[in-house]
Design an enzyme around this catalytic site. Structure first.
Site, PDB file in Angstrom:
ATOM      1  N   CYS A 133       0.961  -0.943  -0.187  1.00  0.00           N
ATOM      2  CA  CYS A 133      -0.048   0.098   0.232  1.00  0.00           C
ATOM      3  C   CYS A 133       0.748   1.305   0.163  1.00  0.00           C
ATOM      4  O   CYS A 133       1.392   1.880   0.835  1.00  0.00           O
ATOM      5  CB  CYS A 133      -0.705   0.221   1.779  1.00  0.00           C
ATOM      6  SG  CYS A 133      -2.233   1.330   1.278  1.00  0.00           S
ATOM      7  N   CYS A 136      -0.555   4.263   2.143  1.00  0.00           N
ATOM      8  CA  CYS A 136      -0.211   4.510   3.346  1.00  0.00           C
ATOM      9  C   CYS A 136       1.149   4.676   3.419  1.00  0.00           C
ATOM     10  O   CYS A 136       1.484   5.414   4.572  1.00  0.00           O
ATOM     11  CB  CYS A 136      -1.061   2.343   3.246  1.00  0.00           C
ATOM     12  SG  CYS A 136      -2.245   1.805   3.068  1.00  0.00           S
ATOM     13  N   ASP A 137       2.164   3.753   3.187  1.00  0.00           N
ATOM     14  CA  ASP A 137       3.131   3.347   3.669  1.00  0.00           C
ATOM     15  C   ASP A 137       4.546   4.722   3.246  1.00  0.00           C
ATOM     16  O   ASP A 137       5.617   4.713   3.776  1.00  0.00           O
ATOM     17  CB  ASP A 137       3.714   2.341   3.799  1.00  0.00           C
ATOM     18  CG  ASP A 137       3.135   1.269   5.024  1.00  0.00           C
ATOM     19  OD1 ASP A 137       2.193   2.184   5.436  1.00  0.00           O
ATOM     20  OD2 ASP A 137       2.904   0.102   4.657  1.00  0.00           O
TER      21      ASP A 137
END
Lengths: 306, 78
Positions: A133, A136-137
């Protein structure tokens, strides 16, 4: 015994639930989550009725719509269907919690999940530098060297995000880049990007965190080590069809083959959404397919009761 | 006794939003640390909890990486 079990709580499964409820079918919706892949879509700009809406918010609205029918649709969340088998008069689904549920008809709407590289180190270092992701990260890898694996649009989007954040980005693709030209041009304009085309990833190294990857040129077989602290795996999606691979025919992409009425080769067993062979994976398409599958299941149940 | 809950997030992470909504819906108070902005929090998450993914949710000394509703319920005794 339920009349219908819907496995999967994404756009296809939830729409099927609403249609089943309106036909007064005694229905169970069994799902690990509510929203499925819809939850991981940042902005949706092509679901009719909304000029733009966050995927998560759209899925909340779907959920509210399902909950309008509490007497007809029972929803069991945090349950992963582990086994589906035929029993007398229908099907039995066993969940990872150990519980079993039976129904006369089943709709499979389990969607897809990110494809994995299946190389040493990938599982062990998941969440420790290996991620699926990027949105996300990404910010965690500020000023670190990272590798993005893949050659399609999602890989190129991850590259576009990461060249702004990371110290250096290596793009490693098995094939020539297959994404949209506009994304390829954008990525290539970055001066902290190195591209390795027709290279495969052999392993991801590191003790408690990712420290590097080993890649190999498909032609010359020459190996290279890249020092990176993050690996973004963006190599597409695979259908969640393992559950039914012995029950019905899967195509070469492991999608469940369905006809235009969402029927599979097994009577009483229907499929809808991204897990199926229907081309183009879109929320609006999955929702429509879920509706069709529920209506078809209703017809099947009517025939059964005659 | 209520446990002290800390959640490390990024602004674009959908799972972080799901986790926060779950905590809000269940009336759990928590401290949010945006590691996109807060460099100290980013380093703390990496070194103290050895995590390189968000959401990372911490309860006193225990830590849960990713959003998993069932696990979260267990940890919070809900």
């Amino acid at each position: 015994m339920y009349e219908l079990i819907i496995i999967g709580g994404g756009p296809a499964g939830m729409t099927a639930a609403v249609y089943a409820a309106r036909k007064k079918l005694n229905t169970l919706l069994l799902s690990y989550d509510i929203g499925g892949q819809g939850l991981t879509t940042w902005l949706v700009e092509n679901y009719m009725g909304y000029q733009f809406i966050e995927g998560r918010e759209l899925m909340q609205k779907f959920d509210e719509q399902v909950k309008q029918f509490p007497t007809d649709v029972k929803v069991e969340v945090s349950r992963r269907a582990e086994r589906l088998s035929r029993v007398d008069g229908g099907f039995e689904v066993r969940a990872d919690s150990g519980e079993t549920y039976q129904a006369k008809a089943v709709i499979l709407a389990t969607g897809k999940r990110p494809r994995q590289l299946n190389v040493p180190g990938e599982k062990e270092l998941l969440g420790r530098g290996v991620t699926y992701c990027a949105i996300c990260d990404g910010p965690l890898f500020a000023d670190v060297k990272v590798a993005v694996i893949g050659g399609g649009n999602s890989a190129l989007e991850a590259v576009d995000d990461m060249v702004k954040i990371a110290d250096h980005v290596y793009l490693v693709s098995l094939t020539p880049l297959t994404g949209d030209q506009i994304l390829i041009d954008k990525a290539k304009s970055a001066n902290n990007l190195t591209i390795f085309l027709e290279y495969e990833v052999l392993e991801i190294n590191g003790e408690s965190r990712v420290e590097g990857i080993k890649i190999r040129d498909l032609q010359s077989k020459q190996e290279k080590e890249l020092d990176v602290g993050g690996v973004f795996v963006e190599i597409g999606l695979i259908p969640n069809s393992d559950l039914v691979k012995e029950l019905v025919t899967l195509n070469r992409l492991a999608e469940v083959e369905v006809n235009c009425g969402n029927e599979t080769g097994a009577p009483g067993f229907f499929a809808a959404g991204d897990v199926t062979s229907v081309p183009d994976k879109q929320i609006v398409i999955a929702a429509g397919e879920g509706a069709k599958a529920a209506l078809q299941a209703h017809r099947y149940l009517q025939r059964l009761s005659k | 006794m209520a446990r002290e809950v800390k959640i490390y997030t990024t602004p674009t992470c959908p799972y972080c939003k799901m986790a926060k909504k779950f905590l809000d819906d269940n009336g759990v108070k928590y401290q949010e640390l945006d590691i996109g902005k807060d460099k100290t929090a980013r380093e703390e998450m990496k070194t103290k909890y050895n995590s390189l993914t968000v959401p990372t949710i911490c309860f006193d000394s225990e830590v849960l990486v990713g959003f998993n509703e069932a696990e979260l319920r267990k940890k919070l005794g809900l």
